[in-house]
Design an enzyme around this catalytic site. Structure first.
Site, short mmCIF file in Angstrom:
data_model
loop_
_atom_site.label_atom_id
_atom_site.label_comp_id
_atom_site.label_asym_id
_atom_site.label_seq_id
_atom_site.Cartn_x
_atom_site.Cartn_y
_atom_site.Cartn_z
N GLN A 4 1.02 -1.09 -0.12
CA GLN A 4 0.01 0.05 0.08
C GLN A 4 0.93 1.19 0.04
O GLN A 4 2.01 1.34 0.57
CB GLN A 4 -0.91 -0.05 1.25
CG GLN A 4 -2.11 0.92 1.00
CD GLN A 4 -3.26 0.65 2.18
OE1 GLN A 4 -3.15 -0.40 2.69
NE2 GLN A 4 -3.80 1.83 2.54
N SER B 155 4.24 -6.30 2.89
CA SER B 155 2.75 -6.38 3.30
C SER B 155 1.78 -6.86 2.44
O SER B 155 1.71 -8.03 2.01
CB SER B 155 2.61 -4.84 3.83
OG SER B 155 1.39 -4.87 4.53
N LEU B 156 0.83 -6.03 2.11
CA LEU B 156 -0.30 -6.38 0.97
C LEU B 156 0.25 -7.16 -0.18
O LEU B 156 -0.23 -7.99 -0.70
CB LEU B 156 -0.85 -5.27 0.49
CG LEU B 156 -1.60 -5.28 -0.84
CD1 LEU B 156 -2.84 -6.06 -0.80
CD2 LEU B 156 -1.65 -3.95 -1.59
N ARG C 237 -9.42 -7.75 3.68
CA ARG C 237 -8.31 -7.39 4.50
C ARG C 237 -8.35 -5.75 4.76
O ARG C 237 -8.03 -5.26 5.93
CB ARG C 237 -7.02 -7.70 3.93
CG ARG C 237 -5.72 -7.43 4.92
CD ARG C 237 -4.83 -7.76 4.00
NE ARG C 237 -3.42 -7.82 4.87
CZ ARG C 237 -2.58 -6.74 4.46
NH1 ARG C 237 -2.79 -5.79 3.62
NH2 ARG C 237 -1.26 -6.98 4.97
N HIS D 242 0.38 -3.05 11.13
CA HIS D 242 1.18 -3.98 11.45
C HIS D 242 1.87 -3.32 13.07
O HIS D 242 2.95 -3.33 13.12
CB HIS D 242 2.59 -3.60 10.55
CG HIS D 242 2.18 -4.21 9.13
ND1 HIS D 242 1.86 -5.55 8.93
CD2 HIS D 242 1.95 -3.60 8.02
CE1 HIS D 242 1.73 -5.59 7.63
NE2 HIS D 242 1.79 -4.34 7.07
N GLN E 278 0.73 -11.56 10.02
CA GLN E 278 1.25 -10.26 9.05
C GLN E 278 0.35 -9.05 9.56
O GLN E 278 1.18 -7.89 9.37
CB GLN E 278 1.38 -10.76 7.61
CG GLN E 278 1.91 -9.84 6.79
CD GLN E 278 1.05 -9.54 5.77
OE1 GLN E 278 -0.18 -9.25 5.51
NE2 GLN E 278 1.68 -9.75 4.39
#
Length: 311
Positions: free
Chosen positions: A11, A91-92, A116, A201, A250
């Site tokens: 992102q 991440s994503l 998500r 996170h 995660q």
């Protein structure tokens, strides 16, 4: 002969117009965008190509938009015959990596990252959480500052270990601000507040992680065709059960990006190809390790240049 890793952005890499040139020029790419629109029940492709930017930036839109553009570009890479020994995503981007490794179908992935994004937006009320990038301090200093700043004002934790001297902190707004002030006192060159909709996170995302577990438990995950380096452990994994567990963790755990790249280098990778909008990861790789090849494929033109370089 060195090995190759494909990297997929997270992102923040979204930009209005992303994917449009390859969509207009290739039926395989068009099919990916059409599948996304069909699975989500709204025109994600129009949002990618035309905006408006403030709508594209919303977590629940940005996540499926980046995944879709990344997978669409990956289809071109695949068609050109380029292959990787490892994949990883920030991440994503780990979901894009899992689609490339054939552990997840694209249709399942695009629905899952939309969910998500919604869960991450809902986890902490708007305005209560924050994230900031800390530039110019080592990880030990940032970790110490986060411990000192956590307390009455809430929690603040390292969220992304991006590269030497660039970490992102995440948590409750006041605690992030307090840690930012301490970081400047300790000699940080800059502290940049990020325009995100929540404290991603960090442990404040645990409610989202728990709900994400329910979503992922219903998802078909297969053994990965090539090893996927997980954000939470910086270790390569291929087993479906390990992948599922890592995706749940995660959401509320830090992204160990620098460690992931160093692990890939240990595994013999000397060529990194970022596939997706933007070239943030390409820049991070160069800061982590000089002398490796770092290329990015974000549109038709960069695709042609990368193919020439990789010959």
């Amino acid at each position: 002969m060195g090995k190759t890793a494909f990297l997929f952005p997270g992102q923040g890499s979204q930009a209005v117009g992303m994917g449009k040139d390859v969509h207009d020029g290739d039926p395989q790419v068009r099919e990916v965008f059409e599948q996304a629109d069909e699975e989500l029940g709204y025109s994600l492709s129009r949002l990618c190509f035309e905006g408006p930017e403030e709508e594209l930036r919303l977590t629940a839109n940005a996540q499926p938009a980046i995944l879709t553009t990344s997978v669409a570009l990956y289809r071109l890479v695949e068609a050109a015959g380029l292959t990787a020994d490892f994949v990883a995503g920030h991440s994503l981007g780990e979901y894009s990596a899992l689609v490339a490794a054939e552990a997840l179908s694209f249709k399942d992935a695009v629905r899952t990252v939309r969910k998500r994004g919604l869960l991450m937006e809902e986890a902490v009320p708007a305005g209560e959480g924050a994230m900031s990038a800390v530039i110019g301090l080592d990880r030990e200093s940032v970790e110490r500052i986060c411990r000192e700043a956590s307390g009455e004002q809430g929690v603040v934790e390292p969220a992304n270990y991006n590269c030497p001297g660039q970490l992102v902190i995440s948590g409750s707004k006041e605690a992030v601000e307090a840690a930012g002030a301490k970081a400047k006192e300790a000699g940080a060159r800059r502290v940049l507040p990020l325009s995100v909709s929540g404290p991603f996170h960090s442990s404040l995302m645990r409610p989202a992680a728990e709900r994400m577990k329910e979503v992922l438990d219903r998802l078909e995950i297969r053994e990965a065709r090539v090893p996927v380096v997980a954000n939470v452990s910086a270790r390569p994994q291929q087993e479906a059960a390990d992948i599922r567990k890592a995706l749940v963790e995660q959401v509320a755990a830090p992204v160990l990006w620098e460690d992931s790249i160093r692990r890939l280098i240990e595994e013999g990778v000397d060529t990194f190809v970022e596939i997706g909008p933007g070239n943030v990861l390409t820049g991070l790789v160069r800061k982590i390790q000089r002398g490796v090849t770092a290329l990015s494929i974000q549109d038709g033109e960069s695709m042609r240049k990368t193919l020439e370089k990789m010959g």
